[in-house]
Motif scaffolding. Structure first.
Motif, PDB file in Angstrom:
ATOM      1  N   GLN A  15       0.767  -1.334   0.060  1.00 59.91           N
ATOM      2  CA  GLN A  15      -0.030  -0.105  -0.022  1.00 59.91           C
ATOM      3  C   GLN A  15       0.921   1.139   0.167  1.00 59.91           C
ATOM      4  OE1 GLN A  15      -2.307   0.153   3.388  1.00 59.91           O
ATOM      5  NE2 GLN A  15      -2.973   2.308   2.935  1.00 59.91           N
ATOM      6  N   ASN A  16       2.066   1.043   0.638  1.00 59.16           N
ATOM      7  CA  ASN A  16       2.849   2.352   0.718  1.00 59.16           C
ATOM      8  C   ASN A  16       4.045   2.604  -0.152  1.00 59.16           C
ATOM      9  OD1 ASN A  16       1.887   4.011   3.119  1.00 59.16           O
ATOM     10  ND2 ASN A  16       1.864   1.813   3.988  1.00 59.16           N
ATOM     11  N   LYS A 143       7.771   4.155   6.690  1.00 55.49           N
ATOM     12  CA  LYS A 143       7.015   4.412   5.488  1.00 55.49           C
ATOM     13  C   LYS A 143       7.823   4.940   4.302  1.00 55.49           C
ATOM     14  CE  LYS A 143       2.817   6.883   3.946  1.00 55.49           C
ATOM     15  NZ  LYS A 143       1.855   7.607   4.521  1.00 55.49           N
ATOM     16  N   TYR A 147       8.221   3.083   0.924  1.00 51.77           N
ATOM     17  CA  TYR A 147       7.917   3.752  -0.267  1.00 51.77           C
ATOM     18  C   TYR A 147       8.968   3.788  -1.374  1.00 51.77           C
ATOM     19  CZ  TYR A 147       6.348   7.869  -3.273  1.00 51.77           C
ATOM     20  OH  TYR A 147       6.226   8.673  -4.132  1.00 51.77           O
TER      21      TYR A 147
END
Length: 168
Positions: A15-16, A143, A147
Protein backbone atom coordinates in the motif's frame (compact mmCIF):
# COMPACT_ATOMS: atom_id res chain seq x y z
CA UNK A 1 -2.91 -14.87 15.02
CA UNK A 2 0.73 -13.96 14.43
CA UNK A 3 0.55 -15.13 10.80
CA UNK A 4 -2.11 -12.45 10.29
CA UNK A 5 0.36 -9.80 11.48
CA UNK A 6 2.90 -11.08 8.94
CA UNK A 7 0.43 -10.92 6.05
CA UNK A 8 -0.81 -7.53 7.30
CA UNK A 9 2.80 -6.33 6.99
CA UNK A 10 2.81 -7.36 3.33
CA UNK A 11 -0.44 -5.47 2.69
CA UNK A 12 0.79 -2.31 4.44
CA UNK A 13 4.07 -2.54 2.56
CA UNK A 14 2.48 -2.72 -0.89
CA UNK A 15 0.00 0.00 0.00
CA UNK A 16 2.87 2.37 0.76
CA UNK A 17 5.13 1.66 -2.22
CA UNK A 18 5.78 4.30 -4.86
CA UNK A 19 3.93 3.15 -7.99
CA UNK A 20 6.38 4.98 -10.23
CA UNK A 21 9.31 2.75 -9.22
CA UNK A 22 10.60 0.52 -12.00
CA UNK A 23 10.04 -3.24 -11.93
CA UNK A 24 13.54 -3.95 -10.68
CA UNK A 25 13.00 -1.79 -7.57
CA UNK A 26 9.46 -2.91 -6.84
CA UNK A 27 10.01 -6.62 -7.39
CA UNK A 28 13.56 -7.87 -7.79
CA UNK A 29 15.32 -5.48 -5.42
CA UNK A 30 12.43 -5.56 -3.02
CA UNK A 31 12.13 -9.28 -2.19
CA UNK A 32 14.03 -9.15 1.09
CA UNK A 33 12.52 -5.77 1.91
CA UNK A 34 9.06 -7.28 1.41
CA UNK A 35 9.78 -10.10 3.87
CA UNK A 36 11.62 -7.76 6.24
CA UNK A 37 8.58 -5.49 6.64
CA UNK A 38 6.29 -8.52 7.08
CA UNK A 39 8.61 -10.03 9.72
CA UNK A 40 8.79 -6.62 11.41
CA UNK A 41 4.99 -6.57 11.74
CA UNK A 42 5.09 -10.15 12.99
CA UNK A 43 7.59 -9.09 15.67
CA UNK A 44 5.35 -6.13 16.55
CA UNK A 45 2.45 -8.57 16.92
CA UNK A 46 4.54 -10.69 19.28
CA UNK A 47 5.38 -7.62 21.33
CA UNK A 48 1.77 -6.40 21.38
CA UNK A 49 0.51 -9.75 22.71
CA UNK A 50 3.50 -10.17 25.06
CA UNK A 51 4.58 -13.35 23.29
CA UNK A 52 8.19 -14.41 23.09
CA UNK A 53 9.78 -14.33 19.66
CA UNK A 54 7.61 -16.50 17.46
CA UNK A 55 8.87 -20.07 17.22
CA UNK A 56 7.83 -20.16 13.55
CA UNK A 57 10.30 -17.38 12.76
CA UNK A 58 13.13 -19.37 14.37
CA UNK A 59 12.03 -22.55 12.61
CA UNK A 60 11.81 -20.76 9.27
CA UNK A 61 15.31 -19.36 9.75
CA UNK A 62 16.74 -22.81 10.52
CA UNK A 63 15.24 -24.13 7.30
CA UNK A 64 16.60 -21.13 5.44
CA UNK A 65 20.13 -21.58 6.77
CA UNK A 66 20.06 -25.31 5.99
CA UNK A 67 18.93 -24.50 2.46
CA UNK A 68 21.54 -21.79 2.01
CA UNK A 69 24.48 -23.84 3.24
CA UNK A 70 23.30 -26.97 1.41
CA UNK A 71 23.34 -25.00 -1.83
CA UNK A 72 26.78 -23.62 -0.96
CA UNK A 73 28.03 -27.15 -0.28
CA UNK A 74 26.52 -28.39 -3.56
CA UNK A 75 28.15 -25.60 -5.57
CA UNK A 76 31.44 -26.15 -3.76
CA UNK A 77 31.31 -29.79 -4.85
CA UNK A 78 30.98 -28.45 -8.42
CA UNK A 79 27.51 -29.97 -8.66
CA UNK A 80 28.89 -33.52 -8.51
CA UNK A 81 26.70 -34.57 -5.57
CA UNK A 82 22.93 -34.93 -5.42
CA UNK A 83 21.57 -31.74 -3.86
CA UNK A 84 18.58 -33.57 -2.33
CA UNK A 85 20.93 -35.92 -0.47
CA UNK A 86 23.00 -32.97 0.81
CA UNK A 87 19.88 -31.14 1.93
CA UNK A 88 18.39 -34.16 3.74
CA UNK A 89 21.71 -34.94 5.45
CA UNK A 90 21.97 -31.33 6.66
CA UNK A 91 18.34 -31.35 7.86
CA UNK A 92 19.07 -34.52 9.82
CA UNK A 93 22.18 -32.95 11.30
CA UNK A 94 20.35 -29.77 12.42
CA UNK A 95 17.02 -31.26 13.51
CA UNK A 96 18.48 -34.65 14.59
CA UNK A 97 15.93 -36.31 12.29
CA UNK A 98 14.36 -35.50 8.97
CA UNK A 99 11.23 -33.50 9.84
CA UNK A 100 8.00 -35.10 8.68
CA UNK A 101 6.08 -31.84 8.34
CA UNK A 102 6.29 -29.93 5.06
CA UNK A 103 9.13 -27.50 4.58
CA UNK A 104 7.93 -23.88 4.88
CA UNK A 105 10.49 -22.87 2.28
CA UNK A 106 10.11 -24.99 -0.81
CA UNK A 107 13.71 -25.94 -1.47
CA UNK A 108 15.67 -24.46 -4.32
CA UNK A 109 13.24 -24.45 -7.21
CA UNK A 110 11.27 -21.36 -6.25
CA UNK A 111 13.78 -18.56 -6.65
CA UNK A 112 15.85 -19.41 -3.57
CA UNK A 113 13.33 -17.88 -1.18
CA UNK A 114 15.35 -18.69 1.91
CA UNK A 115 17.89 -15.97 1.22
CA UNK A 116 15.16 -13.32 1.18
CA UNK A 117 13.90 -14.59 4.55
CA UNK A 118 17.38 -14.44 6.08
CA UNK A 119 17.95 -10.88 4.83
CA UNK A 120 14.36 -10.03 5.77
CA UNK A 121 14.94 -11.11 9.36
CA UNK A 122 18.14 -9.09 9.58
CA UNK A 123 16.33 -6.10 8.06
CA UNK A 124 13.44 -6.41 10.56
CA UNK A 125 15.90 -6.58 13.45
CA UNK A 126 17.83 -3.58 12.08
CA UNK A 127 14.62 -1.55 11.77
CA UNK A 128 13.56 -2.60 15.28
CA UNK A 129 16.88 -1.45 16.70
CA UNK A 130 16.68 1.84 14.83
CA UNK A 131 13.11 2.45 16.05
CA UNK A 132 14.13 1.65 19.60
CA UNK A 133 16.85 4.30 19.38
CA UNK A 134 14.65 6.86 17.54
CA UNK A 135 11.02 6.26 18.62
CA UNK A 136 9.70 9.68 17.57
CA UNK A 137 10.17 9.17 13.85
CA UNK A 138 9.25 5.48 13.68
CA UNK A 139 6.14 5.65 11.48
CA UNK A 140 7.67 7.98 8.91
CA UNK A 141 10.90 5.97 8.83
CA UNK A 142 9.13 2.68 8.10
CA UNK A 143 6.91 4.38 5.52
CA UNK A 144 9.92 5.84 3.71
CA UNK A 145 11.60 2.41 3.57
CA UNK A 146 8.45 0.92 2.06
CA UNK A 147 7.91 3.81 -0.34
CA UNK A 148 11.39 3.70 -1.83
CA UNK A 149 11.50 -0.10 -2.03
CA UNK A 150 14.27 -0.07 0.56
CA UNK A 151 16.69 1.24 -2.03
CA UNK A 152 19.01 3.34 0.13
CA UNK A 153 18.61 2.07 3.67
CA UNK A 154 18.54 -1.70 3.36
CA UNK A 155 22.23 -2.47 3.48
CA UNK A 156 23.01 -0.55 6.64
CA UNK A 157 19.91 -1.90 8.40
CA UNK A 158 20.60 -5.50 7.36
CA UNK A 159 24.19 -5.25 8.61
CA UNK A 160 23.02 -3.67 11.88
CA UNK A 161 20.36 -6.35 12.36
CA UNK A 162 22.86 -9.10 11.63
CA UNK A 163 25.44 -7.64 14.05
CA UNK A 164 22.88 -7.29 16.83
CA UNK A 165 21.61 -10.83 16.29
CA UNK A 166 25.13 -12.29 16.37
CA UNK A 167 26.14 -10.22 19.41
CA UNK A 168 23.05 -11.00 21.49
Amino acid sequence: MLKIWHEFGHAIHYQNMDNSLSFVFTKLHNLHNMEGIAILYQLLGNKYYNHPLDYKIYNMMWWAFVEFFSLFEWLNAIKQKNISDIFMRNLQFIFEKVPTYPCPIRYFNRGFKSFRYILGLFLALGISDYLHENPRISGEYIKEIMYSGGINKNNELIIKGYQNMVNS
